[in-house]
Design an enzyme around this catalytic site. Structure first.
Site, short mmCIF file in Angstrom:
data_model
loop_
_atom_site.label_atom_id
_atom_site.label_comp_id
_atom_site.label_asym_id
_atom_site.label_seq_id
_atom_site.Cartn_x
_atom_site.Cartn_y
_atom_site.Cartn_z
CG HIS A 185 62.72 20.98 -6.42
ND1 HIS A 185 63.33 20.52 -5.28
CD2 HIS A 185 61.91 20.40 -6.58
CE1 HIS A 185 62.46 19.58 -4.71
NE2 HIS A 185 61.49 19.22 -5.51
CG HIS A 190 62.79 15.24 -7.04
ND1 HIS A 190 62.27 14.37 -5.82
CD2 HIS A 190 62.31 16.26 -7.04
CE1 HIS A 190 61.58 15.29 -5.26
NE2 HIS A 190 61.22 16.29 -6.03
CD GLU A 230 59.40 17.15 -2.93
OE1 GLU A 230 60.54 17.89 -2.94
OE2 GLU A 230 59.03 17.08 -3.91
CB SER A 249 66.88 21.90 -5.08
OG SER A 249 65.74 21.85 -4.22
N1 TIH Z 1 62.28 24.86 -1.86
C1 TIH Z 1 62.82 24.09 -3.14
C2 TIH Z 1 63.81 24.71 -3.82
O1 TIH Z 1 64.17 25.95 -3.51
O2 TIH Z 1 64.92 24.22 -4.64
C3 TIH Z 1 61.84 23.78 -4.15
C4 TIH Z 1 60.59 23.00 -3.69
C5 TIH Z 1 60.86 21.77 -2.77
C6 TIH Z 1 59.50 21.23 -2.45
C7 TIH Z 1 58.50 21.94 -3.22
S1 TIH Z 1 59.12 23.20 -3.72
FE FE2 Z 2 59.94 17.62 -5.60
#
Ligand code: TIH
Ligand code: FE2
Length: 327
Positions: A185, A190, A230, A249
């Site tokens: 992620h 990011h 996010e 991600s």
């Molecule tokens: N849900 C995201 C992923 O599967 O890559 C990870 C997160 C994003 C935000 C908080 S956890």
């Molecule tokens: Fe994040």
């Protein structure tokens, strides 16, 4: 940590005096408090709960983060075959989706990361090499984090253009969506935008606004962070693209966010900041920005109304935050 010293002056006036917050990048050694809700050791629904080997691995990698101090090089992790395989699955699905669904700023850096062979399908990139890449592009650097941090600790590091990044890899059984951050992620979500100047600036401004803020204000800032950094969407001409790291991600949620199964609302800091959210499943609501510049402008106007009785300024030469009295 991060508590405010409250001085009651009379019955109806309370003055905040000398709240503690990091003043120098090295103070972030004390800003690594974890939220414990996703421990694979404690959470029976965690995909790693029944997997002893996975839990031992998580512990080992977390210890690296706990031992890390300002100025240390980030230790390289020799990722296992399984971890590299998990990365590869996510990476290969993302490569197909980026051209159509990611915003142009993301695409530009993603391409660059591939050209520089930092992003490759067969191996998880190391945090130190990515940190060096970011530093050249926007001055951001990374430090390892053991897991999901408290909002106050996490946001404060952004004020110093430091991003606290997890280093462990999600369980191989849930490659396309995880409720907790992991290195996949951080890296795919990011890193590209932290290397974009306008976005890096926006991230740092959220961090600066968080220093010495009240608990309620931290809650609002982390909600804004949630719906922008996010899970943010943005306009590109007549189209809507993804820029949120949690979308880029997570292949399943990326498609969901651009489908008609969710609601899109215009990004407006005062309303976005109070929108309740959950982090267990796909979001039902996403906020759409006109552009990073526009989001930054709106955010600045909203932050100016915060109650903090002082202003802060970052000095990049000394990596420190200067406090300017404004009352
Ligand atoms: N849900 C995201 C992923 O599967 O890559 C990870 C997160 C994003 C935000 C908080 S956890
Ligand atoms: Fe994040």
């Amino acid at each position: 940590l991060g508590g405010l010293t409250l001085l009651a002056e009379d019955t109806n006036a309370v003055t905040v005096k000398d709240p503690w917050f990091p003043r120098h990048a090295s103070d972030l050694d004390n800003c690594n408090h974890l939220m414990t809700k996703y421990e694979p050791d404690l959470d029976m629904s965690h995909p790693g709960f029944a997997d002893k080997e996975y839990r031992a691995r998580r512990k080992l990698i977390a210890e690296i983060a706990f031992a890390y101090k300002y100025g240390d090089p980030i230790p390289n992790i020799p990722y296992t075959e399984t971890e590299n395989e998990t990365w590869k699955r996510v990476f290969n699905t993302l490569v197909d989706l980026v051209p159509k669904h990611a915003c142009k700023e993301y695409q530009r850096v993603f391409q660059k990361l591939r050209e520089e062979k930092i992003f490759e399908p067969h191996r998880v990139p190391q945090l130190q090499e990515v940190s060096d890449f970011l530093k050249k592009n926007t001055g951001f650097t990374l430090r390892p984090a053991a897991g999901l941090l408290t909002a106050r600790d996490f946001l404060s590091s952004l004020a110093f253009r430091i991003f606290q990044s997890t280093q462990y890899i999600r369980h191989i059984n849930s490659p396309y969506h995880t409720p907790e951050p992991d290195a996949i992620h951080e890296l795919l979500g990011h890193m590209p935008l932290l290397a974009d100047p306008s976005f890096a600036q926006f991230s740092q401004e959220i961090g600066l606004a968080s220093l010495g803020a009240s608990d309620e204000e931290i809650e609002k800032l982390s909600t804004i962070y949630w719906f922008t950094v996010e899970f943010g969407l943005c306009k590109e001409g007549t189209e809507t693209k993804a820029y949120g790291a949690g979308l880029l991600s997570a292949y399943g949620e990326l498609l969901h966010s651009l489908s008609d199964k969710c609601e899109h609302r215009p990004f407006e800091p005062s309303t976005t900041a109070v929108q309740p959210y959950q982090d267990q499943d796909y979001q039902p609501i996403y906020y759409v920005a006109n552009s990073f510049e526009d989001a930054k402008e709106k955010f600045r106007r909203w932050v100016a109304m915060m109650s903090r009785p002082f202003e802060v300024r970052y000095n990049p030469h000394t990596q420190s935050v200067e406090v300017l009295d404004s009352v």
